[in-house]
Design a protein around this motif. Structure first.
Motif, PDB file in Angstrom:
ATOM      1  N   ALA A 106       0.831  -1.199   0.000  1.00  0.00           N
ATOM      2  CA  ALA A 106       0.000   0.000   0.000  1.00  0.00           C
ATOM      3  C   ALA A 106       0.864   1.247   0.000  1.00  0.00           C
ATOM      4  O   ALA A 106       0.603   2.210  -0.720  1.00  0.00           O
ATOM      5  N   ALA A 107       1.919   1.235   0.818  1.00  0.00           N
ATOM      6  CA  ALA A 107       2.850   2.364   0.836  1.00  0.00           C
ATOM      7  C   ALA A 107       3.566   2.497  -0.489  1.00  0.00           C
ATOM      8  O   ALA A 107       3.797   3.596  -0.988  1.00  0.00           O
ATOM      9  N   PHE A 108       3.949   1.351  -1.057  1.00  0.00           N
ATOM     10  CA  PHE A 108       4.636   1.333  -2.345  1.00  0.00           C
ATOM     11  C   PHE A 108       3.755   1.964  -3.418  1.00  0.00           C
ATOM     12  O   PHE A 108       4.232   2.695  -4.279  1.00  0.00           O
ATOM     13  N   GLY A 109       2.450   1.694  -3.359  1.00  0.00           N
ATOM     14  CA  GLY A 109       1.536   2.277  -4.325  1.00  0.00           C
ATOM     15  C   GLY A 109       1.264   3.742  -4.065  1.00  0.00           C
ATOM     16  O   GLY A 109       1.122   4.528  -4.996  1.00  0.00           O
ATOM     17  N   ALA A 110       1.222   4.124  -2.799  1.00  0.00           N
ATOM     18  CA  ALA A 110       0.842   5.493  -2.456  1.00  0.00           C
ATOM     19  C   ALA A 110       1.971   6.493  -2.633  1.00  0.00           C
ATOM     20  O   ALA A 110       1.743   7.620  -3.060  1.00  0.00           O
ATOM     21  N   TYR A 111       3.198   6.090  -2.305  1.00  0.00           N
ATOM     22  CA  TYR A 111       4.283   7.061  -2.226  1.00  0.00           C
ATOM     23  C   TYR A 111       5.290   7.003  -3.354  1.00  0.00           C
ATOM     24  O   TYR A 111       6.063   7.916  -3.535  1.00  0.00           O
ATOM     25  N   GLY A 112       5.315   5.941  -4.128  1.00  0.00           N
ATOM     26  CA  GLY A 112       6.270   5.888  -5.226  1.00  0.00           C
ATOM     27  C   GLY A 112       7.612   5.346  -4.797  1.00  0.00           C
ATOM     28  O   GLY A 112       7.985   5.375  -3.628  1.00  0.00           O
ATOM     29  N   VAL A 113       8.354   4.832  -5.772  1.00  0.00           N
ATOM     30  CA  VAL A 113       9.618   4.169  -5.484  1.00  0.00           C
ATOM     31  C   VAL A 113      10.683   5.152  -5.032  1.00  0.00           C
ATOM     32  O   VAL A 113      11.450   4.878  -4.119  1.00  0.00           O
TER      33      VAL A 113
END
Length: 337
Positions: A137-144
Protein backbone atom coordinates in the motif's frame (compact mmCIF):
# COMPACT_ATOMS: atom_id res chain seq x y z
CA UNK A 1 -70.23 25.36 46.77
CA UNK A 2 -69.81 22.81 49.49
CA UNK A 3 -66.22 22.35 50.54
CA UNK A 4 -65.97 18.63 49.62
CA UNK A 5 -67.20 19.37 46.10
CA UNK A 6 -64.50 22.03 45.74
CA UNK A 7 -61.81 19.51 46.69
CA UNK A 8 -63.25 16.98 44.27
CA UNK A 9 -63.18 19.59 41.50
CA UNK A 10 -59.60 20.53 42.24
CA UNK A 11 -58.58 16.88 42.38
CA UNK A 12 -60.26 16.18 39.06
CA UNK A 13 -58.58 19.16 37.39
CA UNK A 14 -55.21 18.23 38.81
CA UNK A 15 -55.64 14.61 37.79
CA UNK A 16 -56.58 15.66 34.28
CA UNK A 17 -53.50 17.84 34.06
CA UNK A 18 -51.37 15.01 35.34
CA UNK A 19 -52.79 12.61 32.79
CA UNK A 20 -52.16 15.20 30.05
CA UNK A 21 -48.54 15.62 31.10
CA UNK A 22 -48.08 11.88 31.32
CA UNK A 23 -49.41 11.45 27.79
CA UNK A 24 -47.20 14.33 26.55
CA UNK A 25 -44.19 12.81 28.29
CA UNK A 26 -44.93 9.49 26.66
CA UNK A 27 -45.20 11.11 23.23
CA UNK A 28 -41.98 13.05 23.79
CA UNK A 29 -40.21 9.92 24.97
CA UNK A 30 -41.43 8.00 21.93
CA UNK A 31 -40.38 10.82 19.59
CA UNK A 32 -37.00 11.05 21.28
CA UNK A 33 -36.53 7.31 20.82
CA UNK A 34 -37.40 7.54 17.12
CA UNK A 35 -35.12 10.53 16.58
CA UNK A 36 -32.22 8.82 18.35
CA UNK A 37 -32.78 5.67 16.33
CA UNK A 38 -32.79 7.67 13.14
CA UNK A 39 -29.62 9.50 14.23
CA UNK A 40 -27.92 6.17 14.85
CA UNK A 41 -29.01 4.84 11.46
CA UNK A 42 -27.66 7.96 9.72
CA UNK A 43 -24.21 7.53 11.23
CA UNK A 44 -24.17 3.76 10.80
CA UNK A 45 -25.05 4.05 7.10
CA UNK A 46 -22.29 6.61 6.55
CA UNK A 47 -19.85 4.44 8.47
CA UNK A 48 -20.68 1.34 6.42
CA UNK A 49 -20.19 3.30 3.20
CA UNK A 50 -16.88 4.73 4.42
CA UNK A 51 -15.63 1.28 5.41
CA UNK A 52 -16.47 -0.04 1.95
CA UNK A 53 -14.67 2.87 0.30
CA UNK A 54 -11.74 2.52 2.67
CA UNK A 55 -11.29 -1.14 1.82
CA UNK A 56 -11.63 -0.50 -1.92
CA UNK A 57 -9.07 2.30 -1.73
CA UNK A 58 -6.63 0.20 0.28
CA UNK A 59 -6.98 -2.66 -2.20
CA UNK A 60 -6.34 -0.36 -5.15
CA UNK A 61 -3.16 0.97 -3.53
CA UNK A 62 -1.93 -2.56 -2.87
CA UNK A 63 -2.69 -3.56 -6.47
CA UNK A 64 -0.74 -0.57 -7.76
CA UNK A 65 2.16 -1.56 -5.51
CA UNK A 66 2.03 -5.09 -6.94
CA UNK A 67 2.00 -3.72 -10.50
CA UNK A 68 5.03 -1.55 -9.76
CA UNK A 69 6.92 -4.53 -8.37
CA UNK A 70 5.93 -6.70 -11.32
CA UNK A 71 7.14 -4.19 -13.91
CA UNK A 72 10.39 -3.54 -12.06
CA UNK A 73 11.10 -7.24 -11.69
CA UNK A 74 10.16 -8.13 -15.27
CA UNK A 75 10.15 -5.46 -18.00
CA UNK A 76 12.58 -3.00 -16.44
CA UNK A 77 14.95 -5.81 -15.46
CA UNK A 78 14.86 -7.19 -19.02
CA UNK A 79 15.44 -3.74 -20.48
CA UNK A 80 18.45 -3.02 -18.26
CA UNK A 81 19.99 -6.44 -18.91
CA UNK A 82 20.40 -5.58 -22.60
CA UNK A 83 20.52 -1.78 -22.64
CA UNK A 84 23.43 -1.57 -20.20
CA UNK A 85 25.51 -3.80 -22.51
CA UNK A 86 25.19 -1.41 -25.45
CA UNK A 87 28.15 0.96 -25.79
CA UNK A 88 28.41 4.54 -27.08
CA UNK A 89 24.73 5.33 -26.70
CA UNK A 90 24.21 9.00 -27.55
CA UNK A 91 20.82 10.04 -28.84
CA UNK A 92 22.06 13.57 -29.57
CA UNK A 93 24.33 12.35 -32.38
CA UNK A 94 21.72 10.70 -34.55
CA UNK A 95 22.07 12.02 -38.07
CA UNK A 96 18.88 12.00 -40.03
CA UNK A 97 16.77 11.35 -36.93
CA UNK A 98 15.83 14.81 -35.73
CA UNK A 99 13.34 13.45 -33.19
CA UNK A 100 16.16 11.61 -31.41
CA UNK A 101 18.25 14.75 -31.07
CA UNK A 102 15.45 16.19 -28.95
CA UNK A 103 15.43 13.15 -26.71
CA UNK A 104 17.42 13.98 -23.58
CA UNK A 105 17.83 10.87 -21.45
CA UNK A 106 20.09 11.41 -18.47
CA UNK A 107 22.29 8.45 -17.57
CA UNK A 108 21.26 9.12 -14.00
CA UNK A 109 17.79 7.85 -14.89
CA UNK A 110 19.16 4.39 -15.62
CA UNK A 111 21.35 4.37 -12.51
CA UNK A 112 18.22 5.07 -10.49
CA UNK A 113 16.33 2.37 -12.37
CA UNK A 114 19.00 -0.12 -11.32
CA UNK A 115 18.49 0.90 -7.69
CA UNK A 116 14.74 0.51 -8.10
CA UNK A 117 15.15 -2.99 -9.51
CA UNK A 118 17.42 -3.94 -6.61
CA UNK A 119 14.92 -2.51 -4.14
CA UNK A 120 11.99 -4.26 -5.81
CA UNK A 121 13.88 -7.54 -5.78
CA UNK A 122 14.47 -7.30 -2.04
CA UNK A 123 10.84 -6.35 -1.42
CA UNK A 124 9.53 -9.25 -3.48
CA UNK A 125 11.99 -11.70 -1.96
CA UNK A 126 9.65 -12.82 0.77
CA UNK A 127 11.19 -10.90 3.66
CA UNK A 128 8.15 -8.66 3.72
CA UNK A 129 5.63 -11.51 3.64
CA UNK A 130 4.22 -10.73 7.06
CA UNK A 131 3.56 -7.09 6.25
CA UNK A 132 2.92 -7.32 2.53
CA UNK A 133 -0.36 -5.46 2.66
CA UNK A 134 1.05 -2.41 4.39
CA UNK A 135 4.28 -2.37 2.41
CA UNK A 136 2.53 -2.66 -0.94
CA UNK A 137 0.00 0.00 0.00
CA UNK A 138 2.85 2.36 0.84
CA UNK A 139 4.64 1.33 -2.35
CA UNK A 140 1.54 2.28 -4.33
CA UNK A 141 0.84 5.49 -2.46
CA UNK A 142 4.28 7.06 -2.23
CA UNK A 143 6.27 5.89 -5.23
CA UNK A 144 9.62 4.17 -5.48
CA UNK A 145 11.81 7.27 -5.34
CA UNK A 146 10.42 8.33 -1.98
CA UNK A 147 10.82 4.82 -0.61
CA UNK A 148 14.45 4.75 -1.72
CA UNK A 149 15.10 8.24 -0.43
CA UNK A 150 14.16 7.33 3.15
CA UNK A 151 15.66 3.85 3.29
CA UNK A 152 19.12 2.44 2.84
CA UNK A 153 19.62 -0.89 1.09
CA UNK A 154 19.73 -2.75 4.37
CA UNK A 155 16.64 -1.20 5.90
CA UNK A 156 14.47 -0.56 2.87
CA UNK A 157 11.86 -3.19 3.61
CA UNK A 158 11.62 -2.34 7.30
CA UNK A 159 11.31 1.36 6.57
CA UNK A 160 8.65 0.86 3.93
CA UNK A 161 6.47 -1.40 6.03
CA UNK A 162 7.07 0.90 8.98
CA UNK A 163 5.79 3.85 6.97
CA UNK A 164 2.65 1.90 6.22
CA UNK A 165 2.18 1.04 9.87
CA UNK A 166 2.66 4.52 11.28
CA UNK A 167 1.17 6.73 8.58
CA UNK A 168 -2.35 7.67 9.61
CA UNK A 169 -3.75 7.61 6.10
CA UNK A 170 -2.49 4.13 5.27
CA UNK A 171 -3.50 2.85 8.69
CA UNK A 172 -6.95 4.17 7.92
CA UNK A 173 -6.99 2.40 4.55
CA UNK A 174 -5.98 -0.84 6.23
CA UNK A 175 -2.35 -0.74 5.14
CA UNK A 176 -1.15 -0.64 8.71
CA UNK A 177 -3.49 -3.19 10.23
CA UNK A 178 -2.93 -4.54 13.71
CA UNK A 179 -2.12 -7.93 12.20
CA UNK A 180 0.67 -6.32 10.18
CA UNK A 181 2.13 -4.65 13.25
CA UNK A 182 0.56 -1.30 12.44
CA UNK A 183 -1.82 0.90 14.35
CA UNK A 184 -4.95 -0.01 12.41
CA UNK A 185 -7.93 2.32 12.17
CA UNK A 186 -7.70 3.17 15.86
CA UNK A 187 -4.28 4.67 15.21
CA UNK A 188 -5.37 6.58 12.15
CA UNK A 189 -7.31 9.31 13.88
CA UNK A 190 -5.99 12.19 11.79
CA UNK A 191 -7.16 10.98 8.41
CA UNK A 192 -7.55 12.54 4.99
CA UNK A 193 -6.48 16.11 5.52
CA UNK A 194 -7.78 16.62 9.04
CA UNK A 195 -11.05 14.66 8.99
CA UNK A 196 -11.50 12.80 12.24
CA UNK A 197 -12.12 9.08 12.01
CA UNK A 198 -12.71 8.80 15.74
CA UNK A 199 -16.48 9.37 15.66
CA UNK A 200 -16.84 6.49 13.23
CA UNK A 201 -15.19 4.18 15.72
CA UNK A 202 -17.65 4.89 18.50
CA UNK A 203 -20.85 5.07 16.49
CA UNK A 204 -22.36 2.12 18.32
CA UNK A 205 -23.52 3.65 21.55
CA UNK A 206 -22.52 7.25 20.77
CA UNK A 207 -26.04 8.34 19.93
CA UNK A 208 -27.90 5.41 21.44
CA UNK A 209 -26.48 6.19 24.87
CA UNK A 210 -28.44 9.43 24.98
CA UNK A 211 -31.72 7.76 24.05
CA UNK A 212 -32.14 6.42 27.55
CA UNK A 213 -32.54 9.97 28.84
CA UNK A 214 -35.83 10.23 26.96
CA UNK A 215 -35.13 13.89 26.46
CA UNK A 216 -36.64 15.23 23.24
CA UNK A 217 -34.45 18.32 23.18
CA UNK A 218 -31.35 16.19 23.67
CA UNK A 219 -32.55 13.85 20.94
CA UNK A 220 -32.66 16.75 18.48
CA UNK A 221 -29.14 17.67 19.55
CA UNK A 222 -28.07 14.07 19.01
CA UNK A 223 -29.48 14.10 15.50
CA UNK A 224 -27.70 17.35 14.68
CA UNK A 225 -24.44 15.78 15.90
CA UNK A 226 -25.17 12.64 13.90
CA UNK A 227 -25.70 14.69 10.74
CA UNK A 228 -22.41 16.49 11.37
CA UNK A 229 -20.56 13.19 11.87
CA UNK A 230 -22.22 11.72 8.77
CA UNK A 231 -21.13 14.74 6.76
CA UNK A 232 -17.50 14.20 7.81
CA UNK A 233 -17.70 10.49 7.07
CA UNK A 234 -19.25 11.11 3.65
CA UNK A 235 -16.52 13.61 2.83
CA UNK A 236 -13.94 11.00 3.78
CA UNK A 237 -15.76 8.47 1.57
CA UNK A 238 -15.57 10.84 -1.39
CA UNK A 239 -11.87 11.38 -0.74
CA UNK A 240 -11.33 7.61 -0.68
CA UNK A 241 -13.11 7.29 -4.00
CA UNK A 242 -11.05 10.10 -5.52
CA UNK A 243 -7.81 8.48 -4.38
CA UNK A 244 -8.98 5.12 -5.71
CA UNK A 245 -9.70 6.64 -9.12
CA UNK A 246 -6.23 8.23 -9.28
CA UNK A 247 -4.69 4.93 -8.20
CA UNK A 248 -6.49 3.00 -10.94
CA UNK A 249 -5.41 5.66 -13.42
CA UNK A 250 -1.76 5.04 -12.52
CA UNK A 251 -2.26 1.28 -12.69
CA UNK A 252 -3.77 1.67 -16.15
CA UNK A 253 -0.92 3.93 -17.29
CA UNK A 254 1.69 1.41 -16.19
CA UNK A 255 -0.16 -1.46 -17.86
CA UNK A 256 -0.46 0.45 -21.15
CA UNK A 257 3.17 1.55 -21.09
CA UNK A 258 4.24 -2.03 -20.46
CA UNK A 259 2.18 -3.17 -23.44
CA UNK A 260 4.35 -0.98 -25.72
CA UNK A 261 7.51 -1.62 -23.74
CA UNK A 262 7.75 -5.42 -23.96
CA UNK A 263 7.78 -5.66 -27.80
CA UNK A 264 10.45 -2.95 -27.89
CA UNK A 265 12.62 -4.90 -25.45
CA UNK A 266 12.38 -7.98 -27.68
CA UNK A 267 13.36 -5.87 -30.71
CA UNK A 268 16.26 -4.36 -28.78
CA UNK A 269 17.47 -7.83 -27.82
CA UNK A 270 17.30 -8.92 -31.48
CA UNK A 271 19.24 -5.82 -32.54
CA UNK A 272 21.89 -6.50 -29.93
CA UNK A 273 22.29 -10.07 -31.19
CA UNK A 274 22.34 -9.08 -34.87
CA UNK A 275 24.28 -5.79 -34.85
CA UNK A 276 26.53 -6.09 -31.83
CA UNK A 277 27.04 -3.81 -28.84
CA UNK A 278 28.15 -0.55 -30.53
CA UNK A 279 25.24 1.88 -30.83
CA UNK A 280 27.16 3.99 -33.37
CA UNK A 281 27.24 1.04 -35.77
CA UNK A 282 23.49 0.48 -35.63
CA UNK A 283 21.21 1.29 -38.55
CA UNK A 284 18.99 4.35 -38.31
CA UNK A 285 15.93 2.18 -37.70
CA UNK A 286 17.71 0.24 -34.96
CA UNK A 287 18.81 3.44 -33.23
CA UNK A 288 15.24 4.61 -33.31
CA UNK A 289 14.08 1.38 -31.63
CA UNK A 290 16.72 1.72 -28.88
CA UNK A 291 15.79 5.36 -28.32
CA UNK A 292 12.06 4.59 -28.15
CA UNK A 293 12.75 1.77 -25.71
CA UNK A 294 14.83 4.04 -23.49
CA UNK A 295 12.23 6.79 -23.66
CA UNK A 296 9.50 4.38 -22.60
CA UNK A 297 11.64 3.15 -19.71
CA UNK A 298 12.06 6.74 -18.52
CA UNK A 299 8.31 7.33 -18.80
CA UNK A 300 7.62 4.23 -16.73
CA UNK A 301 10.15 5.45 -14.19
CA UNK A 302 8.29 8.77 -13.89
CA UNK A 303 5.09 6.89 -13.03
CA UNK A 304 6.95 4.71 -10.52
CA UNK A 305 8.54 7.79 -8.96
CA UNK A 306 5.45 9.92 -8.61
CA UNK A 307 3.71 9.75 -5.23
CA UNK A 308 -0.07 9.71 -5.35
CA UNK A 309 -0.60 10.86 -1.76
CA UNK A 310 0.93 13.44 0.51
CA UNK A 311 1.68 12.47 4.11
CA UNK A 312 -1.65 14.08 5.01
CA UNK A 313 -3.53 11.70 2.74
CA UNK A 314 -4.30 14.25 0.01
CA UNK A 315 -3.78 13.71 -3.70
CA UNK A 316 -0.59 15.27 -5.02
CA UNK A 317 -0.63 17.80 -7.86
CA UNK A 318 2.43 15.99 -9.20
CA UNK A 319 0.42 12.83 -9.83
CA UNK A 320 -2.10 14.72 -11.93
CA UNK A 321 0.68 16.34 -13.98
CA UNK A 322 2.42 12.99 -14.50
CA UNK A 323 -0.81 11.37 -15.67
CA UNK A 324 -1.31 14.16 -18.22
CA UNK A 325 2.26 13.88 -19.51
CA UNK A 326 2.10 10.10 -19.86
CA UNK A 327 -1.22 10.28 -21.70
CA UNK A 328 0.49 12.59 -24.19
CA UNK A 329 3.42 10.19 -24.50
CA UNK A 330 1.07 7.25 -25.14
CA UNK A 331 -0.78 9.26 -27.77
CA UNK A 332 2.49 9.88 -29.62
CA UNK A 333 3.33 6.20 -29.35
CA UNK A 334 0.06 5.27 -31.04
CA UNK A 335 0.71 7.75 -33.83
CA UNK A 336 4.25 6.51 -34.49
CA UNK A 337 3.44 2.81 -34.49
Amino acid sequence: MPLPLLFIGIAAATGGLGVGKTIKAGIDANNAKKINKNANEIVEASTEWLNAQRMACGNSLRQLGEEKLFILNSSITGFLDTFTKIKNVDFRESEGLEELKKLHVDEKEFVELKSMVSFAGSLAGGAVAGTAGGALAAFGAYGVAQALACASTGTAIASLSGAAATNATLAFFGGGSLAAGGLGMAGGTAVLGGLVAGPALMVMGFVAGHAAKKDLEKAYTNKAEALQIASQLNTASLQCETIRRRTYMFYNLLARLDTYFLPMIYKMEDIFQAEGDDYKQYSAESRKVIASCASTAVSIKSVLDTPILTDDGLLTDESEATATNIEGFLQNMRINI
